[in-house]
Structures are given as structure tokens and as C-alpha cells.
Scaffold this motif. Structure first.
Motif, PDB file in Angstrom:
ATOM      1  N   GLY A 185       0.815  -1.210   0.000  1.00  0.00           N
ATOM      2  CA  GLY A 185       0.000   0.000   0.000  1.00  0.00           C
ATOM      3  C   GLY A 185       0.848   1.260   0.000  1.00  0.00           C
ATOM      4  N   ALA A 186       1.939   1.248   0.783  1.00  0.00           N
ATOM      5  CA  ALA A 186       2.818   2.417   0.818  1.00  0.00           C
ATOM      6  C   ALA A 186       3.442   2.685  -0.546  1.00  0.00           C
ATOM      7  CB  ALA A 186       3.907   2.215   1.870  1.00  0.00           C
ATOM      8  N   ASP A 187       3.812   1.624  -1.272  1.00  0.00           N
ATOM      9  CA  ASP A 187       4.391   1.806  -2.604  1.00  0.00           C
ATOM     10  C   ASP A 187       3.370   2.413  -3.568  1.00  0.00           C
ATOM     11  OD1 ASP A 187       6.843   0.826  -1.856  1.00  0.00           O
ATOM     12  OD2 ASP A 187       6.419  -1.230  -2.481  1.00  0.00           O
ATOM     13  N   VAL A 188       2.122   1.975  -3.472  1.00  0.00           N
ATOM     14  CA  VAL A 188       1.073   2.527  -4.342  1.00  0.00           C
ATOM     15  C   VAL A 188       0.892   4.024  -4.063  1.00  0.00           C
ATOM     16  CG1 VAL A 188      -1.393   2.463  -4.875  1.00  0.00           C
ATOM     17  CG2 VAL A 188      -0.116   0.325  -4.626  1.00  0.00           C
ATOM     18  N   VAL A 189       0.875   4.400  -2.791  1.00  0.00           N
ATOM     19  CA  VAL A 189       0.690   5.813  -2.439  1.00  0.00           C
ATOM     20  C   VAL A 189       1.889   6.641  -2.903  1.00  0.00           C
ATOM     21  CG1 VAL A 189       0.438   7.424  -0.522  1.00  0.00           C
ATOM     22  CG2 VAL A 189      -0.841   5.271  -0.522  1.00  0.00           C
ATOM     23  N   ARG A 190       3.090   6.093  -2.767  1.00  0.00           N
ATOM     24  CA  ARG A 190       4.272   6.813  -3.271  1.00  0.00           C
ATOM     25  C   ARG A 190       4.184   7.014  -4.780  1.00  0.00           C
ATOM     26  NH1 ARG A 190       7.092   3.317   0.456  1.00  0.00           N
ATOM     27  NH2 ARG A 190       7.944   4.514   2.221  1.00  0.00           N
ATOM     28  N   ARG A 191       3.725   5.996  -5.504  1.00  0.00           N
ATOM     29  CA  ARG A 191       3.559   6.133  -6.954  1.00  0.00           C
ATOM     30  C   ARG A 191       2.507   7.191  -7.287  1.00  0.00           C
ATOM     31  NH1 ARG A 191       3.347  -0.213  -8.985  1.00  0.00           N
ATOM     32  NH2 ARG A 191       5.398  -0.850  -8.173  1.00  0.00           N
ATOM     33  N   PHE A 192       1.482   7.264  -6.456  1.00  0.00           N
ATOM     34  CA  PHE A 192       0.434   8.262  -6.654  1.00  0.00           C
ATOM     35  C   PHE A 192       1.019   9.670  -6.595  1.00  0.00           C
ATOM     36  CE2 PHE A 192      -2.493  11.159  -4.448  1.00  0.00           C
ATOM     37  CZ  PHE A 192      -3.510  11.238  -5.383  1.00  0.00           C
ATOM     38  N   TYR A 193       1.774   9.966  -5.545  1.00  0.00           N
ATOM     39  CA  TYR A 193       2.366  11.305  -5.413  1.00  0.00           C
ATOM     40  C   TYR A 193       3.416  11.555  -6.495  1.00  0.00           C
ATOM     41  CZ  TYR A 193       0.078  12.187  -0.952  1.00  0.00           C
ATOM     42  OH  TYR A 193      -0.861  12.410   0.026  1.00  0.00           O
ATOM     43  N   ILE A 251       5.299   8.203   6.162  1.00  0.00           N
ATOM     44  CA  ILE A 251       4.272   7.333   5.591  1.00  0.00           C
ATOM     45  C   ILE A 251       4.273   6.020   6.352  1.00  0.00           C
ATOM     46  CG2 ILE A 251       5.861   6.446   3.843  1.00  0.00           C
ATOM     47  CD1 ILE A 251       3.440   6.237   1.935  1.00  0.00           C
ATOM     48  N   SER A 252       3.088   5.525   6.650  1.00  0.00           N
ATOM     49  CA  SER A 252       2.972   4.250   7.356  1.00  0.00           C
ATOM     50  C   SER A 252       3.112   3.102   6.357  1.00  0.00           C
ATOM     51  CB  SER A 252       1.632   4.156   8.090  1.00  0.00           C
ATOM     52  OG  SER A 252       0.557   4.180   7.149  1.00  0.00           O
ATOM     53  N   VAL A 310      -3.141   3.285   4.660  1.00  0.00           N
ATOM     54  CA  VAL A 310      -1.881   4.025   4.674  1.00  0.00           C
ATOM     55  C   VAL A 310      -2.146   5.465   5.096  1.00  0.00           C
ATOM     56  CG1 VAL A 310       0.084   4.824   3.294  1.00  0.00           C
ATOM     57  CG2 VAL A 310      -0.913   2.562   2.856  1.00  0.00           C
ATOM     58  N   GLY A 311      -1.335   5.943   6.041  1.00  0.00           N
ATOM     59  CA  GLY A 311      -1.384   7.342   6.454  1.00  0.00           C
ATOM     60  C   GLY A 311      -0.133   8.074   5.993  1.00  0.00           C
ATOM     61  N   VAL A 312      -0.294   9.332   5.578  1.00  0.00           N
ATOM     62  CA  VAL A 312       0.821  10.108   5.040  1.00  0.00           C
ATOM     63  C   VAL A 312       0.770  11.529   5.621  1.00  0.00           C
ATOM     64  CG1 VAL A 312       2.017  10.869   2.954  1.00  0.00           C
ATOM     65  CG2 VAL A 312       0.567   8.840   2.870  1.00  0.00           C
ATOM     66  N   THR A 313       1.928  12.053   5.993  1.00  0.00           N
ATOM     67  CA  THR A 313       2.072  13.485   6.246  1.00  0.00           C
ATOM     68  C   THR A 313       2.977  14.052   5.160  1.00  0.00           C
ATOM     69  OG1 THR A 313       3.941  13.087   7.756  1.00  0.00           O
ATOM     70  CG2 THR A 313       1.752  13.251   8.726  1.00  0.00           C
ATOM     71  N   TRP A 314       2.651  15.260   4.675  1.00  0.00           N
ATOM     72  CA  TRP A 314       3.347  15.813   3.525  1.00  0.00           C
ATOM     73  C   TRP A 314       3.343  17.338   3.587  1.00  0.00           C
ATOM     74  CZ3 TRP A 314      -0.198  18.857   1.151  1.00  0.00           C
ATOM     75  CH2 TRP A 314      -1.540  18.493   1.263  1.00  0.00           C
ATOM     76  N   GLY A 334       0.076  19.039   5.168  1.00  0.00           N
ATOM     77  CA  GLY A 334      -1.166  18.283   5.109  1.00  0.00           C
ATOM     78  C   GLY A 334      -0.956  16.851   5.559  1.00  0.00           C
ATOM     79  N   CYS A 335      -2.057  16.193   5.806  1.00  0.00           N
ATOM     80  CA  CYS A 335      -2.020  14.761   6.108  1.00  0.00           C
ATOM     81  C   CYS A 335      -3.143  14.086   5.340  1.00  0.00           C
ATOM     82  CB  CYS A 335      -2.141  14.497   7.610  1.00  0.00           C
ATOM     83  SG  CYS A 335      -3.626  15.148   8.373  1.00  0.00           S
ATOM     84  N   SER A 336      -2.903  12.857   4.929  1.00  0.00           N
ATOM     85  CA  SER A 336      -3.868  12.131   4.096  1.00  0.00           C
ATOM     86  C   SER A 336      -3.989  10.697   4.589  1.00  0.00           C
ATOM     87  CB  SER A 336      -3.433  12.138   2.625  1.00  0.00           C
ATOM     88  OG  SER A 336      -3.327  13.454   2.124  1.00  0.00           O
ATOM     89  N   PHE A 337      -5.143  10.143   4.342  1.00  0.00           N
ATOM     90  CA  PHE A 337      -5.403   8.738   4.660  1.00  0.00           C
ATOM     91  C   PHE A 337      -5.886   8.044   3.401  1.00  0.00           C
ATOM     92  CE2 PHE A 337      -8.512   5.428   5.644  1.00  0.00           C
ATOM     93  CZ  PHE A 337      -7.716   4.553   6.378  1.00  0.00           C
ATOM     94  N   TYR A 338      -5.395   6.818   3.184  1.00  0.00           N
ATOM     95  CA  TYR A 338      -5.766   6.039   1.997  1.00  0.00           C
ATOM     96  C   TYR A 338      -6.156   4.628   2.421  1.00  0.00           C
ATOM     97  CZ  TYR A 338      -3.395   9.813  -0.474  1.00  0.00           C
ATOM     98  OH  TYR A 338      -3.017  11.048  -0.946  1.00  0.00           O
TER      99      TYR A 338
END
Length: 234
Positions: A87-95, A153-154, A161-165, A179-183
Motif C-alpha cells: 500500500g505504501a508503494d502505491v501511495v508513493r507512486r500516486f504522489y 508514511i505508514s 496508509v497514512g501520510v504526512t506531507w 497536510g495529512c492524508s489517509f488512503y
């Protein structure tokens, strides 16, 4: 004076099987465990199929050599060709796709029925089509030098997955952009995709303790008039 030993005539009369036994006795014994012969005294299937004659001394040497030859590793045919990304890899690819303005790579990371909430908008974006339309407007409205930078990122849960950015302008922090995001993610057809997302962005106006005063006033009204709770926006 050199003495000469003449072989006894009787030695030539010994049966031929005597020499076979003598030669066989000089050969090293066959391995009995963890190699050629198992505990039950049977040969491996590959050797039994070749029907080797183990009674011959020459064949015994060949079998002993084969027993110590390492077998080539077998490749599992059922092994997956490629592992599903976390999940973390997918979110990194998203950003990364957003930063490169490569929305084609982002679209495949979004599930068909995804729900995306950006808390500065009154309503969520529902469905991949509506979300991608918003992303197109987003990248068209900001400079290509403005990019997301992940602070943390968690990675323990591949389905949440939780992210602060924060945002950066040419490598420098951009003001009021934390910001912070949840996926939430799910696996569809062997691919992990984002099925729900929520963004919470740092406000440009920061009321401070005035926000506590406002919350205190709202809760007092709800205590006095509980029916007002039904009229609060969702």
C-alpha cells in the motif's frame, strides 16, 4: 642375487568370481543415508528407472559419484511473476505521478468506485472519472515547480496508509502547505488500488484559541437545543 617369485600354478586355477569379490571389496562403500540409498534400502526413483546394475564394481563407482553431485534447483512453475506492490508503494507512486504531471500513471492506481474527500471542498469526488477530472484541473492550476514532498508514511498495513506531507517550490517549503492524508486500498485483478482517500490541508487562516471558543459555543447550543444536531452539515 635377485630372487624371482614364481606364481603358484594353483593361483591360476582360482575361480574368476574370487577376483570380482576382491576388486569389489577395495571400492568405497555406497552411501546409505541422505544420498543414494534411503533408510529403507531402496534407490531413488531416477536410479531405479535407469535400471543400473549395482552389482558391477564399475557401476558402483558411477553411482557413488552421482550421489554426491548436487541436483539442479527446480523452478516453481506456480510462483507469481511479480509481487503485488504494498500500500505504501502505491501511495508513493500516486504522489510521484502527480509531481510529474503524469496522470495516466495515476489513473491505474485509482479504483473504479473510489471516493476522494478533500476537506476544503463541500462534497467528495465519487468515482474514478470524477476524481481524474479534479486532478486534471489541479495540475493545470498550479506550476510544475510546485511538488509534494512526503514527510512520513505508514507501511505496516498494505490496506490502510497514512501520510504526512508538504508542498515545495523548487525544493523549498511552500507556506501554509502542510497536510495529512489517509488512503484505504483493495486488490482488484491482482493490482492494489486506492478505494478511499481523504486530504486535510493546513489552513491559511489560523484562528488559534478562537477556534476553541467557537467549538464551545456550538456545543452549548446543542446542549440547549438537541434538535439542532439534525440540521448540522454532514
Amino acid at each position: 642375487m635377485r630372487s624371482t617369485v614364481t606364481p603358484s600354478p594353483s593361483s591360476s586355477l582360482l575361480p574368476s568370481r574370487f577376483f570380482h569379490r576382491t576388486q569389489a571389496a577395495a571400492l568405497p562403500p555406497l552411501p546409505r543415508r541422505n544420498s543414494l540409498v534411503d533408510r529403507n534400502g531402496t534407490f531413488p526413483k531416477a536410479l531405479s528407472q535407469n535400471r543400473l546394475a549395482v552389482t558391477s564394481p564399475v557401476n558402483r563407482v558411477v553411482i557413488a559419484a552421482a550421489a554426491v553431485t548436487p541436483a539442479s534447483p527446480q523452478i516453481e512453475e506456480d510462483a507469481p511473476s511479480a509481487a503485488i506492490p504494498s500500500g505504501a508503494d502505491v501511495v508513493r507512486r500516486f504522489y510521484d505521478g502527480i509531481n510529474r504531471r503524469d496522470l495516466d500513471s495515476v489513473e491505474g492506481l485509482i479504483a473504479e468506485k473510489c471516493v476522494y474527500e478533500d476537506l476544503i471542498f463541500p462534497n467528495p469526488f465519487v468515482g474514478r472519472k470524477a476524481i481524474m477530472e479534479f486532478f486534471n484541473k489541479f495540475v493545470d492550476s498550479i506550476s510544475g515547480d510546485l511538488k509534494f514532498a512526503i514527510d512520513d508514511i505508514s507501511a505496516d498495513d498494505s490496506l490502510a496508509v497514512g501520510v504526512t506531507w508538504h508542498l515545495e517550490w523548487k525544493g523549498k517549503p511552500f507556506p501554509f502547505s502542510k497536510g495529512c492524508s489517509f488512503y484505504r486500498l483493495e486488490v482488484n485483478n491482482g493490482q492494489r488500488q486506492i478505494i478511499y482517500a481523504r486530504d486535510s490541508v493546513e489552513p491559511a487562516l489560523k484562528p488559534g484559541e478562537a477556534a476553541l471558543t467557537a467549538i464551545r459555543g456550538v456545543t452549548w447550543l446543542l446542549q440547549q437545543f438537541p434538535q439542532l444536531a439534525d440540521r448540522l452539515p454532514q
